[in-house]
Write a protein that holds these residues in place. Structure first.
Motif, PDB file in Angstrom:
ATOM      1  N   ASP A  22       0.815  -1.207   0.000  1.00  0.00           N
ATOM      2  CA  ASP A  22       0.000   0.000   0.000  1.00  0.00           C
ATOM      3  C   ASP A  22       0.845   1.251   0.000  1.00  0.00           C
ATOM      4  O   ASP A  22       0.433   2.290  -0.487  1.00  0.00           O
ATOM      5  CB  ASP A  22      -0.919   0.016   1.229  1.00  0.00           C
ATOM      6  CG  ASP A  22      -2.002  -1.044   1.122  1.00  0.00           C
ATOM      7  OD1 ASP A  22      -2.237  -1.517   0.000  1.00  0.00           O
ATOM      8  OD2 ASP A  22      -2.603  -1.390   2.157  1.00  0.00           O
ATOM      9  N   GLY A  23       2.091   1.175   0.541  1.00  0.00           N
ATOM     10  CA  GLY A  23       2.944   2.349   0.595  1.00  0.00           C
ATOM     11  C   GLY A  23       3.833   2.493  -0.613  1.00  0.00           C
ATOM     12  O   GLY A  23       4.603   3.436  -0.701  1.00  0.00           O
ATOM     13  N   ALA A  24       3.768   1.549  -1.552  1.00  0.00           N
ATOM     14  CA  ALA A  24       4.681   1.584  -2.692  1.00  0.00           C
ATOM     15  C   ALA A  24       4.106   2.445  -3.803  1.00  0.00           C
ATOM     16  O   ALA A  24       2.906   2.573  -3.974  1.00  0.00           O
ATOM     17  CB  ALA A  24       4.917   0.169  -3.209  1.00  0.00           C
ATOM     18  N   ALA A  25       5.000   3.025  -4.584  1.00  0.00           N
ATOM     19  CA  ALA A  25       4.584   3.822  -5.724  1.00  0.00           C
ATOM     20  C   ALA A  25       4.025   2.922  -6.805  1.00  0.00           C
ATOM     21  O   ALA A  25       4.341   1.739  -6.866  1.00  0.00           O
ATOM     22  CB  ALA A  25       5.785   4.601  -6.269  1.00  0.00           C
ATOM     23  N   PRO A  26       3.197   3.474  -7.705  1.00  0.00           N
ATOM     24  CA  PRO A  26       2.709   2.674  -8.814  1.00  0.00           C
ATOM     25  C   PRO A  26       3.890   2.095  -9.580  1.00  0.00           C
ATOM     26  O   PRO A  26       4.884   2.758  -9.828  1.00  0.00           O
ATOM     27  CB  PRO A  26       1.934   3.701  -9.668  1.00  0.00           C
ATOM     28  CG  PRO A  26       1.547   4.766  -8.710  1.00  0.00           C
ATOM     29  CD  PRO A  26       2.670   4.837  -7.718  1.00  0.00           C
ATOM     30  N   GLY A  27       3.752   0.813  -9.975  1.00  0.00           N
ATOM     31  CA  GLY A  27       4.823   0.196 -10.729  1.00  0.00           C
ATOM     32  C   GLY A  27       5.876  -0.447  -9.863  1.00  0.00           C
ATOM     33  O   GLY A  27       6.857  -0.976 -10.375  1.00  0.00           O
ATOM     34  N   THR A  28       5.727  -0.428  -8.527  1.00  0.00           N
ATOM     35  CA  THR A  28       6.693  -1.060  -7.650  1.00  0.00           C
ATOM     36  C   THR A  28       6.000  -2.091  -6.789  1.00  0.00           C
ATOM     37  O   THR A  28       4.795  -2.075  -6.607  1.00  0.00           O
ATOM     38  CB  THR A  28       7.376  -0.041  -6.712  1.00  0.00           C
ATOM     39  OG1 THR A  28       6.409   0.446  -5.781  1.00  0.00           O
ATOM     40  CG2 THR A  28       7.963   1.111  -7.486  1.00  0.00           C
ATOM     41  N   THR A  29       6.789  -3.006  -6.248  1.00  0.00           N
ATOM     42  CA  THR A  29       6.308  -3.899  -5.215  1.00  0.00           C
ATOM     43  C   THR A  29       7.228  -3.753  -4.038  1.00  0.00           C
ATOM     44  O   THR A  29       8.389  -3.417  -4.180  1.00  0.00           O
ATOM     45  CB  THR A  29       6.296  -5.367  -5.693  1.00  0.00           C
ATOM     46  OG1 THR A  29       7.632  -5.753  -6.031  1.00  0.00           O
ATOM     47  CG2 THR A  29       5.399  -5.548  -6.891  1.00  0.00           C
ATOM     48  N   ALA A  30       6.725  -3.999  -2.841  1.00  0.00           N
ATOM     49  CA  ALA A  30       7.550  -3.848  -1.656  1.00  0.00           C
ATOM     50  C   ALA A  30       7.159  -4.880  -0.623  1.00  0.00           C
ATOM     51  O   ALA A  30       6.014  -5.272  -0.538  1.00  0.00           O
ATOM     52  CB  ALA A  30       7.381  -2.447  -1.061  1.00  0.00           C
ATOM     53  N   SER A  31       8.138  -5.317   0.174  1.00  0.00           N
ATOM     54  CA  SER A  31       7.852  -6.250   1.251  1.00  0.00           C
ATOM     55  C   SER A  31       7.954  -5.531   2.569  1.00  0.00           C
ATOM     56  O   SER A  31       8.775  -4.647   2.742  1.00  0.00           O
ATOM     57  CB  SER A  31       8.831  -7.426   1.198  1.00  0.00           C
ATOM     58  OG  SER A  31      10.151  -6.978   1.381  1.00  0.00           O
ATOM     59  N   GLU A 163      10.815  -3.052  -5.200  1.00  0.00           N
ATOM     60  CA  GLU A 163      11.325  -3.448  -6.512  1.00  0.00           C
ATOM     61  C   GLU A 163      10.489  -2.807  -7.612  1.00  0.00           C
ATOM     62  O   GLU A 163       9.273  -2.642  -7.463  1.00  0.00           O
ATOM     63  CB  GLU A 163      11.264  -4.972  -6.622  1.00  0.00           C
ATOM     64  CG  GLU A 163      11.716  -5.528  -7.950  1.00  0.00           C
ATOM     65  CD  GLU A 163      11.513  -7.036  -7.964  1.00  0.00           C
ATOM     66  OE1 GLU A 163      10.748  -7.511  -8.828  1.00  0.00           O
ATOM     67  OE2 GLU A 163      12.093  -7.726  -7.105  1.00  0.00           O
ATOM     68  N   THR A 164      11.137  -2.428  -8.692  1.00  0.00           N
ATOM     69  CA  THR A 164      10.417  -1.901  -9.838  1.00  0.00           C
ATOM     70  C   THR A 164      11.122  -2.319 -11.121  1.00  0.00           C
ATOM     71  O   THR A 164      12.351  -2.521 -11.127  1.00  0.00           O
ATOM     72  CB  THR A 164      10.311  -0.366  -9.775  1.00  0.00           C
ATOM     73  OG1 THR A 164       9.458   0.101 -10.838  1.00  0.00           O
ATOM     74  CG2 THR A 164      11.662   0.309  -9.927  1.00  0.00           C
ATOM     75  N   THR A 165      10.367  -2.460 -12.183  1.00  0.00           N
ATOM     76  CA  THR A 165      10.929  -2.724 -13.505  1.00  0.00           C
ATOM     77  C   THR A 165      10.531  -1.573 -14.417  1.00  0.00           C
ATOM     78  O   THR A 165       9.353  -1.221 -14.506  1.00  0.00           O
ATOM     79  CB  THR A 165      10.418  -4.052 -14.083  1.00  0.00           C
ATOM     80  OG1 THR A 165      10.847  -5.125 -13.235  1.00  0.00           O
ATOM     81  CG2 THR A 165      10.980  -4.277 -15.488  1.00  0.00           C
ATOM     82  N   VAL A 166      11.520  -0.966 -15.061  1.00  0.00           N
ATOM     83  CA  VAL A 166      11.269   0.154 -15.964  1.00  0.00           C
ATOM     84  C   VAL A 166      11.565  -0.276 -17.400  1.00  0.00           C
ATOM     85  O   VAL A 166      12.434  -1.117 -17.630  1.00  0.00           O
ATOM     86  CB  VAL A 166      12.119   1.391 -15.581  1.00  0.00           C
ATOM     87  CG1 VAL A 166      11.635   1.978 -14.266  1.00  0.00           C
ATOM     88  CG2 VAL A 166      13.602   1.042 -15.499  1.00  0.00           C
ATOM     89  N   PRO A 167      10.861   0.317 -18.376  1.00  0.00           N
ATOM     90  CA  PRO A 167      10.979  -0.148 -19.758  1.00  0.00           C
ATOM     91  C   PRO A 167      12.125   0.516 -20.525  1.00  0.00           C
ATOM     92  O   PRO A 167      11.944   0.977 -21.647  1.00  0.00           O
ATOM     93  CB  PRO A 167       9.620   0.231 -20.351  1.00  0.00           C
ATOM     94  CG  PRO A 167       9.242   1.480 -19.619  1.00  0.00           C
ATOM     95  CD  PRO A 167       9.748   1.289 -18.224  1.00  0.00           C
ATOM     96  N   PHE A 168      13.295   0.572 -19.904  1.00  0.00           N
ATOM     97  CA  PHE A 168      14.452   1.143 -20.590  1.00  0.00           C
ATOM     98  C   PHE A 168      15.741   0.632 -19.947  1.00  0.00           C
ATOM     99  O   PHE A 168      15.740   0.133 -18.817  1.00  0.00           O
ATOM    100  CB  PHE A 168      14.424   2.685 -20.568  1.00  0.00           C
ATOM    101  CG  PHE A 168      14.291   3.291 -19.188  1.00  0.00           C
ATOM    102  CD1 PHE A 168      15.397   3.438 -18.354  1.00  0.00           C
ATOM    103  CD2 PHE A 168      13.058   3.740 -18.718  1.00  0.00           C
ATOM    104  CE1 PHE A 168      15.273   4.007 -17.090  1.00  0.00           C
ATOM    105  CE2 PHE A 168      12.923   4.307 -17.457  1.00  0.00           C
ATOM    106  CZ  PHE A 168      14.040   4.449 -16.643  1.00  0.00           C
TER     107      PHE A 168
END
Length: 210
Positions: A22-31, A163-168
């Motif tokens: 819930d605290g993560a930015a869009p496009g990220t996952t967090a534990s 964690e996040t994955t960016v398209p570049f």
């Protein structure tokens, strides 16, 4: 426990990606509480940086500008791995304030004696309206697909991961640091997009090179 960011193109396949935080930015996952962050296999990591926060007067690569929000002795780790047209980034932290959100971003310059030394957010496509005294706040450019956002929430021990994955990937330009901000999440609305308050800590972490 160590703290870190891991950029790993194959990370989700190798260790699995959990649900969003819930605290993560869009496009990220967090534990959060109760999780044990795992690093990707060394063969997948193209870059890795670890730092222990220290007061500005004695810091080398990991600086705290707010010893309350970012206590000296807290650990940050960044690992980077590029894939085909994408990059996965993961950050692990330990020793920050417990049960607290932090907005975290990749920045263009190394850390220095002040938070401002790290420069603006790294943007893959640069906002032409932004400048040294005018940070980008246009969501067309200041968003988690064009920048690297790593918002996270710590557990009861002050540990956490995101964690996040960016398209570049990176060519001649690449981030040089990770900055921890005082706000619990990054703003997304026009005129405020990318804003996250004061800079409380910084880890010098070139995403490319050695």
């Amino acid at each position: 426990m160590r703290v870190g960011i891991v950029l790993v193109a194959a990370l989700c396949t190798a260790v699995g990606c959990g649900g969003g935080n819930d605290g993560a930015a869009p496009g990220t996952t967090a534990s959060g509480a109760g999780s044990t962050p795992q690093s990707a296999p060394p063969s997948e990591v193209t870059n890795r940086h670890v730092g222990v926060l220290a007061e500005v007067s004695s810091a080398d690569v990991a600086f705290t500008y707010d010893p309350v929000a970012a206590p000296p002795g807290a650990e940050l780790e960044l690992q980077v791995a590029e894939g085909e047209g994408s990059t996965t980034v993961r950050l692990l932290v330990d020793g920050l304030q417990p049960d607290r959100g932090y907005a975290v971003h990749a920045h263009t310059e190394p850390c220095g004696q002040t938070g401002a030394d790290a420069g603006p957010h790294y943007q893959h496509d640069q906002d032409p309206a932004a400048g040294p005294d005018k940070p980008s706040t246009d969501p067309t450019y200041a968003n988690p697909r064009n920048e690297i956002w790593l918002d996270l929430t710590t557990d009861a021990q002050g540990a956490g991961s995101t964690e996040t994955t960016v398209p570049f990937g990176f060519g001649d330009r690449a981030p040089a640091s990770i900055v921890v901000h005082e706000k619990e999440a990054t703003a997304t609305e026009p005129g405020q997009a990318g804003s996250a308050g004061g800079r409380v800590a910084c880890l010098t972490a070139p995403f490319t090179g050695t």
